[in-house]
Structures are given as C-alpha cells and as structure tokens.
Design an enzyme around this catalytic site. Structure first.
Site, PDB file in Angstrom:
ATOM      1  N   LYS A 299       0.852  -1.190   0.000  1.00 30.53           N
ATOM      2  CA  LYS A 299       0.000   0.000   0.000  1.00 30.53           C
ATOM      3  C   LYS A 299       0.884   1.235   0.000  1.00 30.53           C
ATOM      4  O   LYS A 299       1.737   1.402   0.871  1.00 30.53           O
ATOM      5  CB  LYS A 299      -0.897   0.010   1.251  1.00 30.53           C
ATOM      6  CG  LYS A 299      -1.614   1.350   1.486  1.00 30.53           C
ATOM      7  CD  LYS A 299      -2.444   1.345   2.775  1.00 30.53           C
ATOM      8  CE  LYS A 299      -2.968   2.756   3.077  1.00 30.53           C
ATOM      9  NZ  LYS A 299      -3.730   2.825   4.346  1.00 30.53           N
TER      10      LYS A 299
ATOM     11  N   ASP B 255      -2.497  10.491   3.416  1.00 31.37           N
ATOM     12  CA  ASP B 255      -3.898  10.119   3.649  1.00 31.37           C
ATOM     13  C   ASP B 255      -4.574  11.147   4.546  1.00 31.37           C
ATOM     14  O   ASP B 255      -4.380  11.146   5.761  1.00 31.37           O
ATOM     15  CB  ASP B 255      -3.958   8.727   4.285  1.00 31.37           C
ATOM     16  CG  ASP B 255      -5.391   8.260   4.504  1.00 31.37           C
ATOM     17  OD1 ASP B 255      -6.310   8.898   3.941  1.00 31.37           O
ATOM     18  OD2 ASP B 255      -5.582   7.265   5.225  1.00 31.37           O
TER      19      ASP B 255
ATOM     20  N   LYS C  35      -9.951  13.147   8.253  1.00 33.72           N
ATOM     21  CA  LYS C  35      -9.470  12.843   9.597  1.00 33.72           C
ATOM     22  C   LYS C  35      -9.438  14.117  10.427  1.00 33.72           C
ATOM     23  O   LYS C  35      -9.411  15.219   9.879  1.00 33.72           O
ATOM     24  CB  LYS C  35      -8.039  12.298   9.516  1.00 33.72           C
ATOM     25  CG  LYS C  35      -7.883  10.955   8.830  1.00 33.72           C
ATOM     26  CD  LYS C  35      -6.399  10.599   8.723  1.00 33.72           C
ATOM     27  CE  LYS C  35      -6.173   9.316   7.939  1.00 33.72           C
ATOM     28  NZ  LYS C  35      -6.611   8.104   8.648  1.00 33.72           N
TER      29      LYS C  35
ATOM     30  N   ASP D 124     -12.021   7.192   4.095  1.00 33.18           N
ATOM     31  CA  ASP D 124     -10.759   7.001   4.810  1.00 33.18           C
ATOM     32  C   ASP D 124     -10.326   5.528   4.812  1.00 33.18           C
ATOM     33  O   ASP D 124      -9.205   5.211   5.182  1.00 33.18           O
ATOM     34  CB  ASP D 124     -10.886   7.536   6.242  1.00 33.18           C
ATOM     35  CG  ASP D 124      -9.541   7.732   6.917  1.00 33.18           C
ATOM     36  OD1 ASP D 124      -8.499   7.622   6.222  1.00 33.18           O
ATOM     37  OD2 ASP D 124      -9.527   8.002   8.134  1.00 33.18           O
TER      38      ASP D 124
ATOM     39  N   ARG E   6      -7.421  -0.380   1.345  1.00 34.39           N
ATOM     40  CA  ARG E   6      -7.933  -1.660   0.829  1.00 34.39           C
ATOM     41  C   ARG E   6      -8.426  -1.504  -0.609  1.00 34.39           C
ATOM     42  O   ARG E   6      -8.382  -2.454  -1.385  1.00 34.39           O
ATOM     43  CB  ARG E   6      -9.029  -2.185   1.763  1.00 34.39           C
ATOM     44  CG  ARG E   6     -10.274  -1.341   1.801  1.00 34.39           C
ATOM     45  CD  ARG E   6     -11.095  -1.592   3.058  1.00 34.39           C
ATOM     46  NE  ARG E   6     -10.438  -1.070   4.257  1.00 34.39           N
ATOM     47  CZ  ARG E   6     -10.965  -1.135   5.477  1.00 34.39           C
ATOM     48  NH1 ARG E   6     -12.149  -1.697   5.672  1.00 34.39           N
ATOM     49  NH2 ARG E   6     -10.314  -0.639   6.507  1.00 34.39           N
TER      50      ARG E   6
HETATM   51 ZN    ZN Z   1      -4.638   4.947   4.827  1.00 35.72          ZN
HETATM   52 MN    MN Z   2      -7.265   6.090   5.500  1.00 36.80          MN
END
Ligand code: ZN
Ligand code: MN
Length: 500
Positions: free
Chosen positions: A264, A269, A276, A346, A350
């Site tokens: 990943k 992010d 966030k 968020d 995946r």
């Molecule tokens: Zn992340």
């Molecule tokens: Mn995230």
C-alpha cells in the site's frame, strides 16, 4: 547507500587504540582474545562493574574512560546476557547497543566480535555489523542548523575485530544489501509528503533498474484501461496523479513461478471527504510504509542476487478532499469486476490494494502473495507496536512468516478470518462495502482484501503499528523502522530460493 559510517573487519591482533568495545556474559566473563587485549585491565573492568552495578545483562553497558594500562582512550563493555539463548536478532541488538554508546567521536573504533565462548561466527559478526549500521541511520536532511550537542551522529570507520576476516567480510557483503534495503524503506517513509508523492515515489522505485530489476510504471491512462476503478477512485481527489509500479527480479533461471509482494502506497492520507481530525495527521505521510518495504525488499533481493523470481507491486496514490474526490455512497467497479460501495473514504488502502492484488494474481499467478499495508488503527488497538497483524488463507505461509518473525525480531501475530466476519462487508447496493462495523476493523479490512486474491496463497500484514512511530530501539532511532524488509528477505532466503 550514503552512510556516514563504513564498517570493516580486522584480525583480533590489531585491536588497540581509540575506542574499544568488548562483550561479556552475565557472569562478567570475557573471551580469550578479549582477555588478551585487555590484559590486567580485565580486572579493572571487574571492579568498575561492581561499583556500577553492571551485571552483564543483555544490552547493558559499562563505560570506562582512559583505562590505565590500555592504549585505548575508552573501553565500553557490552553485556551479552545468557549466551545459550542468542538469536540472530540478538547480535543485531548488540551491534546497535555498541553503536549507540559511541556518539559523535572522531576516534577510531574497534568492536571485538568475541563472546566468552569464543569468536563470533562469521554470520553473527555480520549481524553485529548490520546492527551498527541500522543504529547509525538517521534522517536529518531537512535540518539546516544543529544546536550544540545535538549532533551525535556516528561517523567514520568502525572496525570489527574477528577470528576469520575473510569469512566475516563475505557474510557481511550479503547482509549489507539487506541493511541497504531497510534504510531505503526508512528513507521513503520519513520523507515529507510534498517531496514524496506518487510520481516521485515511482521515480525512486525506478532506480532499482540499476540492479537489473525490470520496473514498469502504469500511469492513470494505463490503469483506466485495465479497469482499476477502486484504486483510481481514491486517486481522483488529488492534483497528483496515481501510479502503479511493477518491479520484477528474475534471479532464478528456471522460469519458476514468482513469489509476489504487494504494498500500500498512500503517499498522504487525509481521509478524503471522510476527513481525519487534525491531531497527528502529519503522520499520514507514512501511509506508504507497505510500498516502501516492497521497494526496500526488492533492492535487497536483487543486490544480493537472490536465486528467486520475485514480483513487487505497489499502488501509489494520495487521498485528498477535493471537488473531484470520491464520496461516501459512490459505487466503484474494481479490476476484478466486483463492485464496491464506498462507506468511508478514509478506508482507502484496501481499495488501492484490491486492484493491485487482483492484477498480480491474474498476471503473474505467483506461488504466494504477501501484502503489507499501514491499513488500520484497529491493529494497533489489538497488538500495539510490537507485532504486525498477520492474516492468511494458507497455514504453511503463515507458519513460515511467524518463524521468520521470531528469528529477525520483526514479529507477526496471526489474526482470524472467517465467513462471519466476511459477511459484515456485504452491501445492500453493491457486491461489498469498504468498511464493516466498528469492532474487528482490522479483520474486516483483511476480509475485504481476501475477496481480491482469487484463491492465491496469500498473507496480509497490517503494519500500521510497526512501520512508523514505534518506540526507538537498539537498532532504530528514526521515526520509521523499515519494518518488513528483514522479515521477508528471511522468508525468501529460508524457503523460496533455488539451491544450486
Ligand atoms: Zn490509509
Ligand atoms: Mn485512510
């Protein structure tokens, strides 16, 4: 690598001047070569130990300045603890402990690689040297000034005195490449996100070509053509376009099925539209720790000419809030054809991995795939920063990873998978949704990934707690640990290299 230190090997007989580092056990005994070097100072060390309550416990130290009767200006005694129990990891720690005591000294340093039981084996001496280098690494490129006393970086030549110089050199030549791989991974994770964004990350990965690795970079157009709608849904909110990088090392001549590593690489992010909170958001520059590990590992395998065919694949994106960002409620179509309802933007890692795992499974039909991802906060709730979470559909692979973890100290702890968890990500509108209920969050994330491995033997390592921000250790003083490079190099070396 541009290290500030170089590590060399010399015979025991040359250990005399500068700073001397020696090892003892928990009975305060020295080895024969060490005793010869110390002469009557060995007794002095015993008295100093008594007054300093030094008992030779593993990685404890005793520092003696200007020891009378020795040409050395400083004698550092490092405890090796109980000798019967020493593993590879312990030699790394002993090397790291020694390096940690040296500071910014400009004097020559000799580390006497001997235990009371006798000279360290070549591989043990190589581990000791690796520990010195790992400990010496620091990330201070962006500091233009240093306050008085702040610059304690280790510099210069460090000599290890060994029984067999040639054999130790040979063993370290192999190991040094793995150390380089760890440092490459640390460096990538430590870099700030304005410097290291998907295209720049891809450019750095392409440096591996120098080692004979084939590097293919898929841009947005190529990924569109492949139908990587899950990855591209994450990437679309950023001004920096996403990339997928495929690295291939063909070290086994026999057209063997490759082993595959998937990372990943969320270069930053924010959470996207499900943004966030501000606290510690800066840490999200490290959300590419999985991809960094894969690059470091590929470096290690190619540089040491591992007799294996290996594929490394990393999905590189930035997850940003934007007028063009994906929304909760969006439904995207992954490369596999399966549709995904976005519940929380968020939970983006995946989505990135879904397409890269599918691509690797279909294109390379690997013996196994191991993916690494700073995937969930939930894994830190479960395991803290000591173990990575291991999820697998294959007991043999899981067992081998567990063993390699114990040997290297990059430990993993197996977590469950099962249909009860899997059904938590069924969606009322699409084939699945990208988050489950609040509890068991690292498990439902793994269930999601499993839907994209197409039956390939697979293991997922959730490294959110181990890749960055973990407590400083004997062998790492930087924010990023480079977790996973040593673990997976060991896995390959023990089980997947052809013997010829
Ligand atoms: Zn992340
Ligand atoms: Mn995230």
């Amino acid at each position: 690598m541009p290290d500030a230190i170089t590590v060399g090997f010399v015979p025991f007989s040359t250990a005399r001047r500068g700073i001397l580092v020696v090892f003892c056990d928990d009975a305060l005994k020295f080895g024969p070569a060490t005793s010869k070097i110390l002469g009557r100072v060995a007794g002095l060390a015993g008295r100093a130990a008594a007054t300093n309550q030094f008992k030779g416990k593993s990685c404890s130290t005793l520092d003696i300045l200007a020891p009378g009767g020795l040409k050395a200006s400083r004698l550092i005694v490092v405890g090796a603890g109980k000798l019967s129990a020493l593993k590879d990891e312990d030699f790394l720690k002993l090397g790291g402990t020694a390096a940690g005591k040296l500071g910014a000294s400009k004097e020559p340093v000799t580390i006497v690689a001997e235990l009371p039981s006798g000279p360290m084996e070549p591989d043990q001496a190589a581990a000791l040297a690796a520990g010195v280098r790992l400990r010496a690494y620091r990330f201070d490129r962006y500091k233009t000034k240093k306050k008085d006393g702040e610059d304690t970086a280790l510099r210069g030549e460090i000599s290890l005195a060994v029984g067999d110089v040639g054999a130790a050199r040979k063993a370290f030549a192999v190991r040094a490449h793995v150390v380089d791989g760890v440092i490459i991974a640390r460096e990538l994770v430590n870099e700030p996100p304005n410097v290291l964004y998907p295209e720049e990350f891809a450019r750095r990965a392409s440096r591996l070509r120098k080692l004979g690795i084939e590097v293919e970079i898929l841009d947005v157009k190529a990924m569109n053509k492949l139908g990587m709608g899950a990855l591209l849904g994450v990437a679309q909110g950023s001004a920096r376009p996403g990339r997928t990088v495929i690295m291939r090392w063909n070290g086994s001549k026999r057209g063997d099925q490759p082993v595959a590593f998937v990372g990943k690489g969320v270069c930053f992010d924010t959470g996207g539209i499900s943004i966030k909170s501000a606290g510690s958001m800066e840490d999200m520059k490290g959300d590419m720790g999985g991809a960094a590990c894969v690059v470091g590992l590929m470096h290690a395998l190619a540089a040491r000419k591992a007799k294996v065919n290996a594929v490394g694949a990393i999905g590189l994106v930035e997850n940003m809030p934007d007028g063009n960002a994906q929304r909760p409620g969006d439904i995207v179509t992954s490369m596999s054809g399966q549709t995904i309802e976005i519940i929380n933007t968020d939970a983006e890692g995946r989505l990135v991995l879904a397409d890269v795992l599918w691509y690797v499974a279909k294109k390379f039909k690997p013996k196994f795939m191991v993916d690494l991802a700073t995937l969930t906060g939930a894994i830190m709730v479960a395991l803290g920063t000591e173990y990575a979470g291991l999820f697998s559909n294959n007991d043999e692979l899981a067992g081998r990873l567990t063993e390699a973890g114990l040997a290297t100290g990059e430990r993993v702890w197996r977590m469950p998978l099962g249909p009860e968890y899997d059904k938590q990500i069924d969606s009322q509108f699409a084939d699945m949704k990208n988050t489950g209920v609040r509890h068991g969050g690292s498990i439902t994330a793994a269930q999601f990934l499993q839907r994209f491995v197409d039956g390939t033997p697979w293991a997922h390592l959730d490294i959110a707690g181990t890749a960055m921000g973990a407590p400083k250790t004997e062998i790492n003083q930087s924010w990023s640990s480079g977790y996973g490079v040593r673990l997976l190099d060991r896995l390959v070396a023990e089980h997947y290299e052809s013997k010829r």
